[in-house]
Design an enzyme around this catalytic site. Sequence first.
Site, PDB file in Angstrom:
ATOM      1  N   CYS A 133       1.081  -1.323  -0.362  1.00 57.05           N
ATOM      2  CA  CYS A 133      -0.237  -0.323   0.289  1.00 57.05           C
ATOM      3  C   CYS A 133       0.767   1.321  -0.354  1.00 57.05           C
ATOM      4  O   CYS A 133       1.918   1.678   0.936  1.00 57.05           O
ATOM      5  CB  CYS A 133      -0.854  -0.042   1.292  1.00 57.05           C
ATOM      6  N   CYS A 140      -0.042   4.530   1.718  1.00 56.91           N
ATOM      7  CA  CYS A 140       0.001   3.670   4.313  1.00 56.91           C
ATOM      8  C   CYS A 140       1.238   4.003   4.148  1.00 56.91           C
ATOM      9  O   CYS A 140       1.099   4.563   5.024  1.00 56.91           O
ATOM     10  CB  CYS A 140      -0.525   2.482   4.303  1.00 56.91           C
ATOM     11  N   ASP A 141       2.283   4.222   3.658  1.00 56.35           N
ATOM     12  CA  ASP A 141       3.699   3.369   3.746  1.00 56.35           C
ATOM     13  C   ASP A 141       4.750   4.627   2.571  1.00 56.35           C
ATOM     14  O   ASP A 141       5.871   4.516   3.131  1.00 56.35           O
ATOM     15  CB  ASP A 141       4.126   2.039   3.434  1.00 56.35           C
TER      16      ASP A 141
END
Length: 322
Positions: A146, A149-150
Site C-alpha cells: 500500500c 499507507c507507507d
Amino acid sequence: MTEHAKVVIIGSGPAGLTSAIYAARADLEPIVLEGEPSSTSDQPGGQLMLTTEIENFPGFVDGILGPELMANFRGQAERFGARMHSAKASRVDFSGGRPAIWTSDRPGGDDPTYTADAIIIATGARSLMLGIDDELRLVGHGVSTCATCDGFFFRGHHIAVVGGGDSALEEALFLTKFAESVTIIHRRDRLRASKIMQDRAMANPKISFLWNRQVVALHDEGGSLAGVTTQDTMGDARERHDFTGLFVAIGHAPNTDIFKGQLEMDDLGYIATRPGSTATSVQGVFAAGDVQDHVYRQAITAAGSGCQAALDVERYLADREP
C-alpha cells in the site's frame, strides 16, 4: 448446541470491530468471529496486524503500530459487551429464515454454531503476494502492499513496484513524491494498464521499467529489505538490484469464498451492497469494509463502513420488532 444471537459479525479488522463497538453500544450483544491466529488471511485484527507504523489514522499524532491499534479496537468493543470467538466462519447458509453459521473450531458438525437475526460480513480482502521466501517477514520492513499507507517512509529511497496494471502505475506515480527513483518490474514486455496511466508513468522522469522480469529473491540487512533479485522471464539470467523498498501491486482478492452462491457479488468477487446501504442481496445480511470495497481499501474507510453496517443492522432489527 446451536446458539442464537441478535448479531454475528464475521471478521475482526477495522470494519468488523467498529461494527462491534456500535452494535454493542446499541445493546445488540454482538458475537465477533475474529478468525484464527494461525491463519494469514483470517487472523484476528486483519491486515493491520502485518503493518508496523500507521501514521494516517486520525487521532494518533505520533502514529501507532498496527497491532496496537487493533488491540485498542478490540478492547473498546469488549468494553461495551461484544463477545469474541476465536474461530473463523467455515460455512454459512443464508437460504433459510435465519442466517446460519458454522465455525472452524467445530469441524464436521451438522448443526450450525450460530443462527442470528442479522449478520455483518467484514472478512476483508487480501493482497496477492509474490509467494517468495521472506516476503511476509519483510512486510513493514521494506516490503509493502500500500503506497498510500507507507510511501512516506520511503523518502529518498530507490523503490521497486511489481505489477503492470492501473493499480501498480498509480502506486508508482504516488511514490515518486517521496522516492529518489521508482522502478516498475513487470513480467511481460507490455503493460496491462490503461493508456492514460501508461502515458503518465512513462512521462515521469523518476520512473523506469524492468521488462520481462520477475522477483525471485529478497535480501535483508538488519531485518530490513536491502535488495531484490530478479530473473529474466525469457531465460535464466538473474540480477541483483539495491532496492530498499518493494511495493507489491499485483492485485487483491476479497475473502468471500464461503459466501459464493449465497450472496450477489461483482465480477471480482466482492460482495455487492445496495447503493447508500451496507445491505446485501439477502435480507438480514450486511457487508462492510474491504470485502465490498475495492476502491479505497483504507483502515479509516473500513471503520466508517463498519459503523454504517451497525447502524443499518440496528434499524433493520428495530423495524422487525412487533
